[in-house]
Scaffold this motif. Sequence first.
Motif, PDB file in Angstrom:
ATOM      1  N   ASN A  10       0.799  -1.230   0.000  1.00  0.00           N
ATOM      2  CA  ASN A  10       0.000   0.000   0.000  1.00  0.00           C
ATOM      3  C   ASN A  10       0.832   1.279   0.000  1.00  0.00           C
ATOM      4  N   LYS A  85      -6.561  -3.568  -2.547  1.00  0.00           N
ATOM      5  CA  LYS A  85      -5.630  -3.132  -1.507  1.00  0.00           C
ATOM      6  C   LYS A  85      -5.870  -3.958  -0.256  1.00  0.00           C
ATOM      7  N   PHE A  87      -6.697  -4.116   3.479  1.00  0.00           N
ATOM      8  CA  PHE A  87      -7.315  -3.281   4.503  1.00  0.00           C
ATOM      9  C   PHE A  87      -7.241  -3.976   5.864  1.00  0.00           C
ATOM     10  N   GLU A 191     -13.179   2.015  -1.630  1.00  0.00           N
ATOM     11  CA  GLU A 191     -11.903   2.242  -0.933  1.00  0.00           C
ATOM     12  C   GLU A 191     -11.940   3.559  -0.156  1.00  0.00           C
ATOM     13  N   LEU A 192     -12.511   4.590  -0.772  1.00  0.00           N
ATOM     14  CA  LEU A 192     -12.626   5.886  -0.099  1.00  0.00           C
ATOM     15  C   LEU A 192     -13.484   5.770   1.160  1.00  0.00           C
ATOM     16  N   LYS A 195     -11.668   4.109   3.974  1.00  0.00           N
ATOM     17  CA  LYS A 195     -10.711   5.044   4.584  1.00  0.00           C
ATOM     18  C   LYS A 195     -11.430   6.067   5.449  1.00  0.00           C
ATOM     19  N   GLU A 196     -12.466   6.716   4.893  1.00  0.00           N
ATOM     20  CA  GLU A 196     -13.126   7.805   5.606  1.00  0.00           C
ATOM     21  C   GLU A 196     -13.953   7.311   6.791  1.00  0.00           C
ATOM     22  N   ILE A 199     -11.066   3.550   8.739  1.00  0.00           N
ATOM     23  CA  ILE A 199      -9.675   3.844   9.093  1.00  0.00           C
ATOM     24  C   ILE A 199      -9.578   5.172   9.826  1.00  0.00           C
ATOM     25  N   ASN A 200     -10.265   6.220   9.351  1.00  0.00           N
ATOM     26  CA  ASN A 200     -10.223   7.512  10.036  1.00  0.00           C
ATOM     27  C   ASN A 200     -10.787   7.412  11.448  1.00  0.00           C
ATOM     28  N   GLU A 203      -8.129   5.639  13.594  1.00  0.00           N
ATOM     29  CA  GLU A 203      -7.005   6.529  13.896  1.00  0.00           C
ATOM     30  C   GLU A 203      -7.413   7.628  14.865  1.00  0.00           C
TER      31      GLU A 203
END
Length: 225
Positions: A10, A85, A87, A191-192, A195-196, A199-200, A203
């Motif tokens: 990645n 990808k 994840f 994928e977006l 992430k949004e 993953i966000n 984090e």
Amino acid sequence: MPGFTCPFCNQIMSIDNTTVRSYHPSFNKPNEDIISISQNHCHSSTVRITFYNCPSCMKSTIKVTGVGNQVKDMTSNFYPNSVAKQFPDYIPEQIRNDYQEACAIVNLSPKASATLSRRCLQGMIRDFWKISKGSLYDEISELNGKIPADLWSALDGLRKLGNIGAHMEKDTSVIIDIDPSEAENLIVLIELLMKEWYINRHERDNLFSKILTTTAQKQAEKKGK
């Protein structure tokens, strides 16, 4: 020039002559001349084999694209055979599996890939937003006003494109195709969202936890002095 995301680690790598190389074999020649390729004088069986060598993990991604007239509509992810990808495990396994399968068949069956992207979206809405209705239409409608308007429109568009693969037209003489690039756009949207949304959030939770832990430690130190 835009970078290339390595499917193994990645990491985003630069595209230059140290990381990317292309060859053009055909029935007649092991490596067609680049000049003849650009002038469309190549053999009808000519393909472009592109190697992306990642400087971070040192693994190579191999893609094959048709160049000659006989194979001009062909494109394939030769190795790995999917553009998926990797994840994190905190994203539900079923969502990750549907996403990986959508990537694996995007060129073989764009309609089926779009249907799997649609299923990914429904899985994420039900898991992340805890919205479960009778249909994806109702579930996306429930998100109206809870997410940005442009994102909501894109999700509804994904649903409609996914429906083309999931449901037969009432008029069976009407054939509506989805090409690979259109199915790939749906994959990028999935994928977006991963992430949004996932993953966000992960984090953010980790950051807040670290700050609160540090604050508690400093308060304890202050009281101990």
